[in-house]
Scaffold this active site. Structure first.
Site, PDB file in Angstrom:
ATOM      1  N   SER A  96       0.860  -1.194   0.000  1.00  0.00           N
ATOM      2  CA  SER A  96       0.000   0.000   0.000  1.00  0.00           C
ATOM      3  C   SER A  96       0.887   1.233   0.000  1.00  0.00           C
ATOM      4  O   SER A  96       2.042   1.173   0.465  1.00  0.00           O
ATOM      5  CB  SER A  96      -0.865   0.003   1.270  1.00  0.00           C
ATOM      6  OG  SER A  96      -1.524   1.257   1.408  1.00  0.00           O
ATOM      7  N   TYR A 102      -1.804  -0.712  10.646  1.00  0.00           N
ATOM      8  CA  TYR A 102      -1.819  -0.933   9.189  1.00  0.00           C
ATOM      9  C   TYR A 102      -0.548  -0.361   8.554  1.00  0.00           C
ATOM     10  O   TYR A 102       0.100  -1.006   7.732  1.00  0.00           O
ATOM     11  CB  TYR A 102      -3.074  -0.307   8.593  1.00  0.00           C
ATOM     12  CG  TYR A 102      -3.298  -0.615   7.130  1.00  0.00           C
ATOM     13  CD1 TYR A 102      -3.708  -1.886   6.725  1.00  0.00           C
ATOM     14  CD2 TYR A 102      -3.100   0.354   6.149  1.00  0.00           C
ATOM     15  CE1 TYR A 102      -3.923  -2.168   5.375  1.00  0.00           C
ATOM     16  CE2 TYR A 102      -3.310   0.083   4.811  1.00  0.00           C
ATOM     17  CZ  TYR A 102      -3.722  -1.182   4.425  1.00  0.00           C
ATOM     18  OH  TYR A 102      -3.926  -1.468   3.092  1.00  0.00           O
TER      19      TYR A 102
HETATM   20  P1  NAD Z   1     -11.004  -6.040   1.060  1.00  0.00           P
HETATM   21  O1  NAD Z   1     -11.095  -5.880   2.533  1.00  0.00           O
HETATM   22  O2  NAD Z   1     -12.102  -5.522   0.193  1.00  0.00           O
HETATM   23  O3  NAD Z   1     -10.758  -7.562   0.692  1.00  0.00           O
HETATM   24  C1  NAD Z   1      -9.795  -8.290   1.366  1.00  0.00           C
HETATM   25  C2  NAD Z   1     -10.129  -9.758   1.215  1.00  0.00           C
HETATM   26  O4  NAD Z   1      -9.180 -10.471   2.006  1.00  0.00           O
HETATM   27  C3  NAD Z   1     -11.533 -10.083   1.764  1.00  0.00           C
HETATM   28  O5  NAD Z   1     -12.220 -10.909   0.838  1.00  0.00           O
HETATM   29  C4  NAD Z   1     -11.227 -10.793   3.064  1.00  0.00           C
HETATM   30  O6  NAD Z   1     -12.199 -11.784   3.402  1.00  0.00           O
HETATM   31  C5  NAD Z   1      -9.866 -11.425   2.763  1.00  0.00           C
HETATM   32  N1  NAD Z   1      -9.143 -11.706   3.994  1.00  0.00           N
HETATM   33  C6  NAD Z   1      -8.951 -10.878   5.053  1.00  0.00           C
HETATM   34  N2  NAD Z   1      -8.281 -11.503   6.019  1.00  0.00           N
HETATM   35  C7  NAD Z   1      -8.033 -12.765   5.563  1.00  0.00           C
HETATM   36  C8  NAD Z   1      -7.389 -13.893   6.117  1.00  0.00           C
HETATM   37  N3  NAD Z   1      -6.881 -13.854   7.361  1.00  0.00           N
HETATM   38  N4  NAD Z   1      -7.305 -15.026   5.376  1.00  0.00           N
HETATM   39  C9  NAD Z   1      -7.837 -15.071   4.136  1.00  0.00           C
HETATM   40  N5  NAD Z   1      -8.475 -14.048   3.564  1.00  0.00           N
HETATM   41  C10 NAD Z   1      -8.576 -12.895   4.271  1.00  0.00           C
HETATM   42  O7  NAD Z   1      -9.601  -5.408   0.679  1.00  0.00           O
HETATM   43  P2  NAD Z   1      -9.131  -4.599  -0.628  1.00  0.00           P
HETATM   44  O8  NAD Z   1      -9.436  -3.176  -0.373  1.00  0.00           O
HETATM   45  O9  NAD Z   1      -9.568  -5.267  -1.862  1.00  0.00           O
HETATM   46  O10 NAD Z   1      -7.569  -4.762  -0.438  1.00  0.00           O
HETATM   47  C11 NAD Z   1      -6.833  -5.813  -1.028  1.00  0.00           C
HETATM   48  C12 NAD Z   1      -5.373  -5.551  -0.751  1.00  0.00           C
HETATM   49  O11 NAD Z   1      -5.029  -4.268  -1.262  1.00  0.00           O
HETATM   50  C13 NAD Z   1      -5.034  -5.517   0.729  1.00  0.00           C
HETATM   51  O12 NAD Z   1      -3.749  -6.053   0.912  1.00  0.00           O
HETATM   52  C14 NAD Z   1      -5.053  -4.038   1.051  1.00  0.00           C
HETATM   53  O13 NAD Z   1      -4.259  -3.752   2.171  1.00  0.00           O
HETATM   54  C15 NAD Z   1      -4.480  -3.476  -0.231  1.00  0.00           C
HETATM   55  N6  NAD Z   1      -4.818  -2.082  -0.495  1.00  0.00           N
HETATM   56  C16 NAD Z   1      -6.110  -1.680  -0.708  1.00  0.00           C
HETATM   57  C17 NAD Z   1      -6.363  -0.337  -0.990  1.00  0.00           C
HETATM   58  C18 NAD Z   1      -7.759   0.167  -1.260  1.00  0.00           C
HETATM   59  O14 NAD Z   1      -7.925   1.377  -1.472  1.00  0.00           O
HETATM   60  N7  NAD Z   1      -8.773  -0.664  -1.308  1.00  0.00           N
HETATM   61  C19 NAD Z   1      -5.313   0.585  -1.041  1.00  0.00           C
HETATM   62  C20 NAD Z   1      -4.008   0.142  -0.819  1.00  0.00           C
HETATM   63  C21 NAD Z   1      -3.769  -1.204  -0.559  1.00  0.00           C
END
Ligand code: NAD
Length: 240
Positions: free
Chosen positions: A120, A133
């Site tokens: 991120s 985080y």
């Molecule tokens: P989200 O919360 O929408 O989805 C995350 C998924 O991971 C969910 O389906 C959840 O059930 C699964 N998950 C969580 N803990 C778990 C575990 N212990 N075992 C197995 N599955 C698990 O997240 P997102 O926003 O799509 O983010 C995806 C990745 O991108 C993450 O690593 C997040 O940190 C990163 N990210 C997201 C953003 C954003 O703006 N959405 C920005 C920067 C980084």
């Protein structure tokens, strides 16, 4: 690939499936059924969950690209008030699980295979009030470099993407549920030079590139997919 049920993970799984790959999708809840996809219900932060993923990967004949995407984003709090429980869960899922899952799968990754970690912009810079985080993603950024060095002798490449704010279900929901959704959306957009949110697909495309032969001479790199957010030292990004 982990965390494939929704958001960025789902977009990554969809892109690989569209391009004819067999995808092993692991998540806490069963990911949507895509063609060519094998689904595993697993918590990546537990040994039992990781073992389930390893077993399925072995049955599928190995892993060409491992995407560590699952993350826990629910433990908000500053350095002074983040709970120990939230801190531990965040570090376990976001930092320790990518290490342990990669290690557990290493014998199933042939030479030429790749690992892509989803970090991120918050692993590059900190956000106030989000200590756990920030620390987990900062750790994942440097773990990516350590993995690149330690796994290079095995013929493996390891890289990471660092997304800005992406229009996932969770982000859109937080905008809708805020006191002033229009202003909140603009505030998110103004963090980026391109003045918009990124899409899950735009992150998936960079993950796909890093996992592919097109990135054969890349390892240990962290690629921001952030619409120019980290190009500015003024995070609000507005012209002065
Ligand atoms: P989200 O919360 O929408 O989805 C995350 C998924 O991971 C969910 O389906 C959840 O059930 C699964 N998950 C969580 N803990 C778990 C575990 N212990 N075992 C197995 N599955 C698990 O997240 P997102 O926003 O799509 O983010 C995806 C990745 O991108 C993450 O690593 C997040 O940190 C990163 N990210 C997201 C953003 C954003 O703006 N959405 C920005 C920067 C980084």
């Amino acid at each position: 690939m982990t965390g494939a049920a929704r958001g960025i993970g789902r977009a990554i799984a969809e892109l690989y499936a569209e391009r004819g790959w067999r995808v092993l999708s692991a998540d806490l809840s069963l990911p949507p059924n895509l063609r060519g996809q094998r689904r595993v219900k697993a918590d990546v932060s537990t040994a039992a969950g990781r073992e389930r993923i390893v077993r399925a990967a072995r049955e599928m004949g190995g892993v060409q690209v491992l995407v560590n995407n699952a993350a826990f984003q629910g433990a908000h709090g500053s350095v002074l008030d983040v709970s120990e429980r939230g801190w531990a869960r965040t570090l376990n899922v976001n930092l320790t699980a990518p290490l342990l899952l990669t290690r557990a799968l290493v014998d199933l990754l042939p030479r030429g295979a790749a690992v892509v970690n989803v970090a991120s912009v918050q692993g590059l810079f900190a956000e106030q009030g989000n200590a756990a985080y920030n620390a987990s993603k900062g750790g994942l950024v440097n773990l990516t470099r350590a993995m690149a060095l330690d796994l290079a002798p095995h013929g493996l490449r390891v890289n990471a993407v660092a997304p800005g704010a992406i229009s996932t279900e969770a982000v859109l929901q937080s905008i809708t549920e805020s006191d002033d959704p229009e202003q909140t959306r603009r505030d998110y957009e103004d963090l980026h030079a391109l003045r918009r949110l990124g899409t899950p697909r735009e992150v998936a495309q960079v993950v796909y590139f890093l996992g592919s032969e097109d990135a054969a001479f890349m390892t240990g790199t962290i690629i921001p997919v952030d619409g120019g957010m980290t190009a500015s030292f003024m995070m609000a990004g507005r012209p002065v």
